[in-house]
Write an enzyme that holds these catalytic residues in place. Sequence first.
Site, PDB file in Angstrom:
ATOM      1  N   GLU A 368       0.826  -1.209   0.000  1.00  0.00           N
ATOM      2  CA  GLU A 368       0.000   0.000   0.000  1.00  0.00           C
ATOM      3  C   GLU A 368       0.860   1.258   0.000  1.00  0.00           C
ATOM      4  O   GLU A 368       0.500   2.263  -0.625  1.00  0.00           O
ATOM      5  CB  GLU A 368      -0.950  -0.008   1.196  1.00  0.00           C
ATOM      6  CG  GLU A 368      -1.857  -1.217   1.297  1.00  0.00           C
ATOM      7  CD  GLU A 368      -2.606  -1.555   0.017  1.00  0.00           C
ATOM      8  OE1 GLU A 368      -2.860  -0.636  -0.788  1.00  0.00           O
ATOM      9  OE2 GLU A 368      -2.939  -2.732  -0.182  1.00  0.00           O
ATOM     10  N   TYR A 453      -2.240  -7.647 -10.801  1.00  0.00           N
ATOM     11  CA  TYR A 453      -1.119  -7.728  -9.872  1.00  0.00           C
ATOM     12  C   TYR A 453       0.075  -8.476 -10.460  1.00  0.00           C
ATOM     13  O   TYR A 453       1.208  -8.002 -10.383  1.00  0.00           O
ATOM     14  CB  TYR A 453      -1.563  -8.399  -8.573  1.00  0.00           C
ATOM     15  CG  TYR A 453      -2.524  -7.580  -7.754  1.00  0.00           C
ATOM     16  CD1 TYR A 453      -2.099  -6.860  -6.650  1.00  0.00           C
ATOM     17  CD2 TYR A 453      -3.883  -7.527  -8.072  1.00  0.00           C
ATOM     18  CE1 TYR A 453      -2.985  -6.101  -5.889  1.00  0.00           C
ATOM     19  CE2 TYR A 453      -4.783  -6.780  -7.334  1.00  0.00           C
ATOM     20  CZ  TYR A 453      -4.327  -6.065  -6.244  1.00  0.00           C
ATOM     21  OH  TYR A 453      -5.206  -5.314  -5.507  1.00  0.00           O
TER      22      TYR A 453
END
Length: 625
Positions: A368, A453
Amino acid sequence: MKIKILSFLALICVINIGGQEVKAQRKGFWQQKVDYTMDVNVDEKAYQYDGKMALKYSNNSGQSLKKVYFHLYFNAFQPGSMMDYRLKNISDPDKRMVSNIGTKEKPILQSRIETLQPNQIGYQKIKSLSMNGANTSYKIDGTILEVTLPTAIQDGETANFNIEWTAQVPEQIRRSGRNSAEGVALSMAQWYPKMAQFDEFGWHLDEYIGREFIAPFGNFDVTIHLNKNYVVGASGVLQNPDEVKGYQAKAKVKASNGKATWHYKAQNIHDFVWAADPKFVVDSAASKNGIKVYTVYLPTDKEVISNWKTALGLSTEFFDFCSAKFGTYPWPTYTIIQGGDGGMEYGTATLITGGRNLKSLVGVIFHESAHSWYQHLFGINETVDEWFDEGFTSYVEELAMQHLFEKRGAIASNPLIDAYRAYYKLALSGKEEPMSLLADYYNTNYGYSNEAYNKGAVLAEQLGYIIGQENLEKTFLKFYDIWKFKHPTPNDFKRVAEDVSGINLKWYFNLFINTTRQIDYAIGKVTDSEIQLLNKSNFAMPLDILVEYQDGSKELFYIPLREMRGEKPEENFEIYKGIKRTILKDWFWTNPEYKISVNKAPKTITIDPSLRLADVESANNSLTR
């Protein structure tokens, strides 16, 4: 070949964002700007709040605007919403968002949104909305607020909007909400009427289905009135730490009517998040470069406290590591807040679940936090180019984990090998779709996750295979220098990589992003004087071929593609040290066969010893005679 592409940086225009002059490489570049001043009063018992917003919207588009649009994301958490229907009709719904009303042997999954009662749903209701003091006409359609203006906003003008709204925080189902599974009272993401993005592609008016976001850059001045016993973590810089709980040991909490006031400011971000709970504790540390990192979490037991303290130290190292490799982190703070339902990035802050083991906690924090570059610093459009956001972030995360957490020292020639393996599984599953697909439209969550991803990370690592690792590192830094705070597209990144390397990359980005074609090379017939190579797929790539001869000597053959119009430089990997490199004539993608002439008898031939070529069938990539 050493044909150089003419520099495209001759076309440069200069713009001003947040008082900072920055260069934009596209002639005619423009972008909109917003400044939010918000004041919210929270009724934590009813999970409701009233908000007031003064918003400045600068129109730099070259055209007049008769309408503007806002997102009202909380409206998705109502029975009958598009998000509700998506959960009912996708084959593999997000497990966090459904309940099993069947048995373990025969599960029947039900949308959690479908069963929400009126006091559990989310909503944002507009009480008044004016522009430059005049009333507007508006309507709400799902999560989109359409505003018809009393007068058009002309090019070059700044309009002043005033909005009052009331809202209810939904049950925690996706990202934002109340009473998370870990017991956090308020996870406040996507909580305010958020100005929609308008750019060269028009208005981005995606209904909130479950994926991610795009918004214009701007400054935020946010004041939150909340029960004095609560501790808040948020985007930006807290302006009054001596008046609130948790941020200073000797703070004297200043309260009125039982409520404390939390005041935050942030510049040049495009989203603002906060979370609150009476049990939160706050810790902080500074990186060597002066970035102040805060952790705001629930101290549920000794192991959790220990993990968060260790993660805080690693997080400060992370920001210095990434600043050196991907460009300087430009904000003074970053806040890691326990909340939400997994991990989600916001401007200078993140919400993550915190009851994790140490590696999991550090991994999600690194991921993050890496979004501070590949999302928040660049403002990538996650609704369209999800792989550019999540894939490049996964690339950054993996490098940091290996360097800082696992202390591997020299990073392997392919540090993304796990992402490659996940991509191979996807490519052979029959569920792969083109990576250029809009994020919400994938047929499966499995497909989306692995495209965004893993295949996105593979694209970045394999780009280093094509242009050379050193050129890849230079590309990241030059891209930062040119495109920070400016919503670049993948083509902008491609152009920087081309300028740095002198290699044409149109074919690579087109085939890897817009198609599901797969790479598959093989070694064919081998004699004492010749090696045959086969392209068994419809995706051509340059090749590194390592040959060990019968006498024990080695030679690395490099075969560029014709359409590259250039060559990658020699790479300084350990596996290639002391080995002669021979550059051969380029291979035509129209020819499925290539032959290498040798002067000595080969013993072992290996296609790409670095394992960065995303070849879906590796069994035929090496041969020992």
